[in-house]
Scaffold this motif. Sequence first.
Motif, mmCIF file in Angstrom:
data_model
loop_
_atom_site.group_PDB
_atom_site.id
_atom_site.type_symbol
_atom_site.label_atom_id
_atom_site.label_comp_id
_atom_site.label_asym_id
_atom_site.label_seq_id
_atom_site.Cartn_x
_atom_site.Cartn_y
_atom_site.Cartn_z
ATOM 1 N N SER A 26 0.830 -1.203 0.000
ATOM 2 C CA SER A 26 0.000 0.000 0.000
ATOM 3 C C SER A 26 0.863 1.250 0.000
ATOM 4 C CB SER A 26 -0.925 0.020 1.214
ATOM 5 O OG SER A 26 -0.177 0.189 2.414
ATOM 6 N N ILE A 27 0.224 2.340 -0.401
ATOM 7 C CA ILE A 27 0.779 3.686 -0.237
ATOM 8 C C ILE A 27 -0.232 4.467 0.589
ATOM 9 C CG2 ILE A 27 1.517 5.812 -1.374
ATOM 10 C CD1 ILE A 27 2.126 4.164 -3.868
ATOM 11 N N SER A 28 0.243 5.125 1.642
ATOM 12 C CA SER A 28 -0.657 5.923 2.477
ATOM 13 C C SER A 28 -0.036 7.284 2.763
ATOM 14 C CB SER A 28 -0.973 5.195 3.794
ATOM 15 O OG SER A 28 0.210 4.978 4.533
ATOM 16 N N ALA A 29 -0.895 8.234 3.100
ATOM 17 C CA ALA A 29 -0.459 9.586 3.445
ATOM 18 C C ALA A 29 -1.271 10.069 4.631
ATOM 19 C CB ALA A 29 -0.655 10.527 2.260
ATOM 20 N N GLY A 30 -0.601 10.565 5.645
ATOM 21 C CA GLY A 30 -1.300 11.066 6.827
ATOM 22 C C GLY A 30 -2.175 10.027 7.491
ATOM 23 N N GLY A 31 -1.780 8.761 7.426
ATOM 24 C CA GLY A 31 -2.546 7.692 8.038
ATOM 25 C C GLY A 31 -3.722 7.208 7.218
ATOM 26 N N ARG A 32 -3.904 7.730 6.010
ATOM 27 C CA ARG A 32 -5.025 7.327 5.147
ATOM 28 C C ARG A 32 -4.490 6.576 3.934
ATOM 29 N NH1 ARG A 32 -8.731 12.151 3.597
ATOM 30 N NH2 ARG A 32 -10.304 10.507 3.446
ATOM 31 N N THR A 33 -5.109 5.446 3.615
ATOM 32 C CA THR A 33 -4.674 4.637 2.487
ATOM 33 C C THR A 33 -5.036 5.310 1.175
ATOM 34 O OG1 THR A 33 -4.940 2.603 3.768
ATOM 35 C CG2 THR A 33 -4.882 2.391 1.364
#
Length: 203
Positions: free
Chosen positions: A179-186
């Motif tokens: 996965s790639i996530s940013a700020g804890g969101r997938t």
Amino acid sequence: MATTLNATATGRGVDAAAAAARRVIAALVRAGDISGADMTAVADRLNAIADELEAAAPGLRERLVNMWRGDGTTRHDPVTGPENPLAPPLQYTGRPDGSIEAVVTLDLPYQGPPSCVHGGVSALLLDHTLGVANAWSGPSGMTAELTLRYHRLTPLFEPLTVTGRQVAVDGSKIRTVGSISAGGRTCVTAEGLFIAKHPPRPR
């Protein structure tokens, strides 16, 4: 306990030159045609550097053999390679549970939608990450299938966490997720099928 899984940049030689080229690529994209830079003069200087490098380069076969020497940790790939100016580059950490993780911030050269990562770049990062996860935790091989789901836009200019984990091995078939996530969101998830075989190295 964590372990680094990719080649470490030396900060000199070709690694330093590749890092400088990354700066140039990002600066060119940021400057565009609305900057005050003399782009004709910039092009002349860059072409002079390219002429110098091309004149000094070894034959292609010799370079390919050189690229694939060693223990399998490559220095030239377009995701982690310190010798490759196209690589962000990612720095993976392997964990005892078999997963791997990297944190990277991408700039304008990787843009697709406005201020967001191009979907093909996300696919590149995840394909490579799943392959490294295989090598870290068990048998590895070549990508046979890669299925991605784009949950939301993946932002540029902020830290992205890229993960991978091998989940099953059935004979020569290897299944891996990431996965790639940013700020804890997938932002993006991936499922990969790999086949446990490798092409021969150039010799």
